[in-house]
Design an enzyme around this catalytic site. Structure first.
Site, PDB file in Angstrom:
ATOM      1  N   ASP B 287       0.864  -1.182   0.000  1.00 26.77           N
ATOM      2  CA  ASP B 287       0.000   0.000   0.000  1.00 26.77           C
ATOM      3  C   ASP B 287       0.893   1.221   0.000  1.00 26.77           C
ATOM      4  OD1 ASP B 287       0.724  -0.159   3.004  1.00 26.77           O
ATOM      5  OD2 ASP B 287      -0.285   1.774   2.808  1.00 26.77           O
ATOM      6  N   CYS B 325      -1.184   3.146 -21.422  1.00 29.20           N
ATOM      7  CA  CYS B 325      -2.153   2.985 -20.332  1.00 29.20           C
ATOM      8  C   CYS B 325      -3.584   2.959 -20.862  1.00 29.20           C
ATOM      9  CB  CYS B 325      -1.985   4.144 -19.351  1.00 29.20           C
ATOM     10  SG  CYS B 325      -3.131   4.100 -17.970  1.00 29.20           S
ATOM     11  N   CYS B 327      -6.295   3.389 -18.726  1.00 28.74           N
ATOM     12  CA  CYS B 327      -7.169   3.887 -17.650  1.00 28.74           C
ATOM     13  C   CYS B 327      -8.179   4.879 -18.207  1.00 28.74           C
ATOM     14  CB  CYS B 327      -6.344   4.525 -16.521  1.00 28.74           C
ATOM     15  SG  CYS B 327      -5.853   6.236 -16.829  1.00 28.74           S
ATOM     16  N   CYS B 330      -6.465   8.128 -19.485  1.00 29.29           N
ATOM     17  CA  CYS B 330      -5.657   8.040 -20.715  1.00 29.29           C
ATOM     18  C   CYS B 330      -6.474   7.688 -21.943  1.00 29.29           C
ATOM     19  CB  CYS B 330      -4.524   7.034 -20.511  1.00 29.29           C
ATOM     20  SG  CYS B 330      -3.270   7.654 -19.365  1.00 29.29           S
ATOM     21  N   HIS B 356      -5.354   7.755 -12.668  1.00 26.70           N
ATOM     22  CA  HIS B 356      -4.294   7.173 -13.503  1.00 26.70           C
ATOM     23  C   HIS B 356      -3.218   6.505 -12.651  1.00 26.70           C
ATOM     24  CE1 HIS B 356      -1.142   6.717 -16.479  1.00 26.70           C
ATOM     25  NE2 HIS B 356      -0.339   7.325 -15.619  1.00 26.70           N
TER      26      HIS B 356
END
Lengths: 396, 396
Positions: B287, B325, B327, B330, B356
């Site tokens: 994390d 990418c 996402c 993007c 992103h």
């Protein structure tokens, strides 16, 4: 002709229609969320699609200053830039020049002012603003107008209204020049793709001004109608400080003076009550920054008036913001959670309240449309306003 | 037993597995987005679902102060409160007490400190923190530990590590007391629903401390293993100022000292390079606040290093943040648009970059998992790091 307006049903002055644009239809009456700087503040375009928004606004003044209308044009126009393939309307910046900018000097040619961002000197004329709005490439572009305070006397209002009408003529001439690819002067090259340029698919809307003076409103509407076969009409200079009764009276005057066959856009108006009062007086399109601005300040529209989510009473309240609402905030989160986000300065809180408020107005316009179609608009509007007024008095 | 860990494939120390929890599976290696205050900053839970996030974090220290773990419990626990029905892990607040709070006084009983919000005096003991984490109701709850600076000498590190192990014993005893509904003292009523209480479906994770001292790390791991049959292990006190080589060495030491059969969570670590270096040394869970914090500061992870979106060179750049990418930022928006949002202080900019960056780390962990399953993890990791290091040197 890319722009048409079909009226499907009426209820008194109220109408349910479809305004068709090159980027698709707008079912009216409609609330248009405001995306001043090419984003409806705190929301994602996907949110707006999910809420059923059709047409949204951009602002020529703001986008000219940041990022520059030339930049937007280079990146394919406002639709592509901001990821919105439905209709867009751009306001001309008239209101912003007169409300935000500093050191304004108005003459017949245009307005000199200082940018509210960096103080730089700028000059807007009707021609320049049309060039900006053409670069942005919205479906509907508003004329550049001379905006005045809501309670101006008749002399001041007449002066500004008549100037706005002369400027409308120059806006129209400039739009036609741009559409035909005519050079500005001997040194400017002729534009390359005059006939098939997609930017030619823009509708210029005039703006009826005239303050709170019925005679000026009628004269403006008549002069504008005689000038050109417009695709729709803006009604400006209302909800800027005058009292509500004066606003409603002006809408009624303009409703009579404009052709019933065309869409009417009441600029900058959009509180729930105003939406209903406008629709019942023949308005088809509304916009207002209130839902997102109030959302960022922690206020939520509800069926029973406004709710300030920061209040301590909501600390452990498991109910949604509005129990009648099916938005993506109300179906998932409690008042307690949204309050926690606000108290903790979490960005999701701004988003959820903005989303709820915009959804509220979109839904309200849809409900009005359905009532018109079902033939029970008058009783629906009466009941809605009666409940809203009764409960708002308790919660404001 | 609600918690299991199935290892599907390995590649050296690296493993692809599935960690099962009461709120569903976590495919490992996994990056866990951080939702400190019951929201992953600037994102919506729906965004996280769309990106394929499985387990996310909350923080006991922060949620105890705001809105209060009692409030979260009253509203049905953290999952319901924040609208997240997948697994959640709560950090104990050990790190925050030692990094955020003021005027700390540590003794064997616990830590007295002042809230960073309002300066109010608070006292955390292992028992109190377990009560807080039980109220929050996450699937995995971390022990309360004594956190020290990354480069502490062996004496300081030993003192803190041994105290953390004693505190672990008290955490475990308190969790068992709570699960059995035992009253705290003669005056506390016995809890009503001991056996079928859904809060009993929580896994307590110990945290291996020991600074940068291999001997301490081994001793801590051994002591912890002998104490209980844990469902997984945290590794704490890394990425807090020590150099990267020391961090990697400590991970290797702990990898040897912990059972291979259980998930290992490297706390607070999650830059792209660290993810790959951790996975190749046997880490399953990560994390880090970096993707959202950097996103809010205008920095984007890319395959070729970091990009500062505010730079003037992106003013008219039509490319997405990262051309590799997929996402939701993007696939829809240009660098020019995201830069415009940042320059104009628009909230959507914070959201798009946060989205992103979180997507980048989730995808990176998924790519590592696939490489382990396909048997080409070593070459994949080598190639990824080589390209990243070569290009990052140019762009940082």
């Amino acid at each position: 002709m890319s722009f048409t307006f079909q009226i499907e049903s009426t209820a008194g002055a109220a109408r349910a229609g479809v305004f068709s644009t090159p980027h698709g239809p707008v079912e009216t009456p409609a609330f248009m969320p405001v995306g001043t700087l090419a984003t409806v503040k705190a929301l994602d375009p996907d949110d707006l699609v999910q809420m059923g928004a059709s047409m949204i606004l951009g602002n020529a003044y703001h986008l000219h200053l940041r990022p520059g209308d030339d930049v937007v044009r280079e990146l394919g126009g406002l639709h592509r830039f901001m990821g919105w393939d439905r209709p867009i309307l751009t306001d001309s910046g008239g209101f912003q020049v007169f409300s935000l900018a500093q050191l304004r000097v108005v003459n017949e040619e245009g307005v000199e002012f200082q940018s509210h961002i960096d103080g730089s000197r700028r000059f807007f004329t009707p021609e320049i603003v049309m060039q900006i709005e053409r670069n942005l490439g919205a479906d509907v572009i508003m004329q550049f107008d001379h905006v005045i305070a809501g309670q101006s006397d008749e002399g001041t209002a007449r002066d500004a209204s008549e100037r706005s009408i002369r400027w409308l003529g120059r806006c129209l001439a400039e739009v036609q020049r741009l559409e035909e690819g005519q050079p500005l002067d001997e040194e400017t090259p002729r534009e390359e793709f005059p006939a098939d340029n997609p930017r030619n698919r823009q509708a210029l809307f005039p703006i009826v001004q005239g303050g709170i003076h019925p005679r000026l409103r009628r004269e403006a509407a008549d002069a504008i109608r005689s000038m050109h076969d417009w695709s729709g009409f803006g009604i400006g200079g209302l909800s800027v400080g005058e009292d509500k009764d004066a606003m409603y009276e002006m809408i009624e005057v303009v409703d009579d003076a404009l052709p019933k066959t065309h869409p009417r856009y009441l600029m900058g108006v959009g509180f729930p009550e105003d939406l209903i009062e406008g629709i019942r007086r023949g308005i088809d399109l509304f916009d207002c920054v209130a839902p997102t601005r109030m959302g960022r300040n922690g206020a939520a529209f509800t069926r029973d008036g406004r709710l300030n989510i920061k209040r301590a009473e909501f600390r452990t309240d498991p109910r949604p913001l509005d129990s009648d609402c099916d938005c993506a905030a109300c179906t998932r989160f409690s008042r307690a959670y949204v309050r926690h986000l606000f108290v903790s300065d979490e960005i999701l809180g701004l988003r959820l309240l903005s989303l709820h408020n915009v959804h509220f107005l979109l839904s309200l316009a849809r409900a009005a449309r359905e009532a018109i179609q079902h033939g029970d608009f008058d009783s629906w509007a009466h009941d809605w306003l009666a409940r809203h007024r009764a409960t708002s008095a308790l919660t404001v």
